[in-house]
Design an enzyme around this catalytic site. Structure first.
Site, mmCIF file in Angstrom:
data_model
loop_
_atom_site.group_PDB
_atom_site.id
_atom_site.type_symbol
_atom_site.label_atom_id
_atom_site.label_comp_id
_atom_site.label_asym_id
_atom_site.label_seq_id
_atom_site.Cartn_x
_atom_site.Cartn_y
_atom_site.Cartn_z
ATOM 1 N N GLU A 50 0.846 -1.188 0.000
ATOM 2 C CA GLU A 50 0.000 0.000 0.000
ATOM 3 C C GLU A 50 0.885 1.242 0.000
ATOM 4 O O GLU A 50 1.935 1.266 0.631
ATOM 5 C CB GLU A 50 -0.869 -0.027 1.260
ATOM 6 C CG GLU A 50 -1.819 1.153 1.380
ATOM 7 C CD GLU A 50 -2.641 1.097 2.661
ATOM 8 O OE1 GLU A 50 -3.797 1.540 2.646
ATOM 9 O OE2 GLU A 50 -2.125 0.593 3.694
ATOM 10 N N LYS A 125 -10.095 0.376 -2.291
ATOM 11 C CA LYS A 125 -10.232 -0.023 -0.893
ATOM 12 C C LYS A 125 -11.610 0.337 -0.342
ATOM 13 O O LYS A 125 -12.024 1.486 -0.383
ATOM 14 C CB LYS A 125 -9.136 0.654 -0.079
ATOM 15 C CG LYS A 125 -9.022 0.213 1.366
ATOM 16 C CD LYS A 125 -7.843 0.949 2.008
ATOM 17 C CE LYS A 125 -7.637 0.556 3.462
ATOM 18 N NZ LYS A 125 -6.513 1.334 4.053
ATOM 19 N N CYS A 167 -4.774 -3.608 3.118
ATOM 20 C CA CYS A 167 -4.485 -3.291 4.515
ATOM 21 C C CYS A 167 -5.665 -3.501 5.469
ATOM 22 O O CYS A 167 -5.957 -4.627 5.865
ATOM 23 C CB CYS A 167 -3.942 -1.866 4.608
ATOM 24 S SG CYS A 167 -3.097 -1.511 6.181
#
EC number: 3.5.1.128
Length: 291
Positions: A50, A125, A167
């Protein structure tokens, strides 16, 4: 768990660990060196963490440094994939989307490139990290970032079918179950974990996601101090479907390599058929297959 593996040559993946800064060109140089090393060592797919493009000092700098997918930085990675002849998982690109003019916010976009440099998948995301952890400082990703609208179906790569996440997504098992039921064999969680949550949760969450989905889990991570306001935990790793850590980066920037044995994965799923034993009649369709 002792399960025989195939005698044929197994695909090799590389997990790259970096310390991004606000200097985009220096970050690219660092990532490109690792990708070229991965290619030299025979990897077919390299995973970057990321924020591989940059980690800014504040939301205003984040917005200023962001680019569209058609910008100069992605063109450089397109050329790099072609040059090296391997696939690239670009784990979290600060993307100015088509709604940039209206929202003045970006997406945290996981981009998958094939060995010809073509974009084959983009996942934005969906779970934004708005948290206040004592000792780690507050983080409010939504100050500059919009949540993605959907999951991306797993993508066939030379290493197996890859399910894309980023993440903080790893804290939501529903997402990993949905990707696994849609055919994922490899789940990837490119990350920039903090110094407090990292030692407590990083490895145990990654191993849990691998065990419950019976997938390989690949987690490329940021490490070290990015600037005066932020540092990351590191400890990039690959976990096999049994929950064993089979590769791990050492401290500092670098890479680790792991073989992906899909015959081992299939035998494990046959011996321990948890997806056949699920009881949606009792607890609903958590992580139901993607449409």
């Amino acid at each position: 768990m002792a399960i025989s593996s195939s005698s044929c040559k197994l695909p090799l993946v590389a997990v790259c660990q970096v310390t991004s800064t606000p200097d985009k060109q220096q970050n690219f140089k660092t990532c490109a060196e690792l990708v070229r090393e991965a290619a030299r060592l025979g990897a077919c797919l390299a995973f970057l963490p990321e924020a591989f493009d940059f980690i800014a000092r504040d939301p205003a700098e984040t917005l200023r440094l962001s680019e569209p997918l058609g910008g100069r930085l992605l063109e450089e990675y397109t050329r790099l994939a072609r040059e090296c002849g391997l696939w690239l998982s670009l784990g979290g690109f600060h993307e100015r989307g088509q709604d940039w003019e209206q929202t003045q916010k970006i997406y945290n976009c996981h981009v998958l490139l094939n060995s010809k440099g073509a974009v084959v998948a983009t996942y934005r995301k969906t779970h934004l990290c708005d948290v206040e952890i004592p000792g780690q400082g507050p983080m409010c990703e939504s100050n500059s970032t919009m949540p993605g609208p959907s999951l991306e179906s797993p993508v066939s790569t030379p290493a197996g079918k890859v399910g894309l996440a980023v993440c903080y997504d790893m804290r939501f098992p529903e997402l990993s179950l949905a990707l696994a039921q849609a055919g994922a064999e490899i789940l990837t969680y490119p990350s920039a974990f903090g110094s407090v949550t990292g030692p407590a949760h990083w490895e145990v969450l990654l191993r849990a996601r691998a065990i419950e989905t019976q997938c390989y889990v690949v987690a490329a991570a940021q490490c070290g101090r990015h600037h005066e306001k932020r540092a990351s935990y590191g400890h990039s790793m690959v976990v096999d479907p049994w929950g064993t850590v089979v590769a791990r980066c050492s401290e500092g920037p670098g890479l680790c390599l792991a073989q992906i044995d899909l015959s081992y994965l299939r035998q494990l799923r046959q011996h321990l058929p948890v997806f056949q034993h699920r009881r949606p009649d009792l607890y609903g369709n958590l992580g139901h297959p993607l449409s």
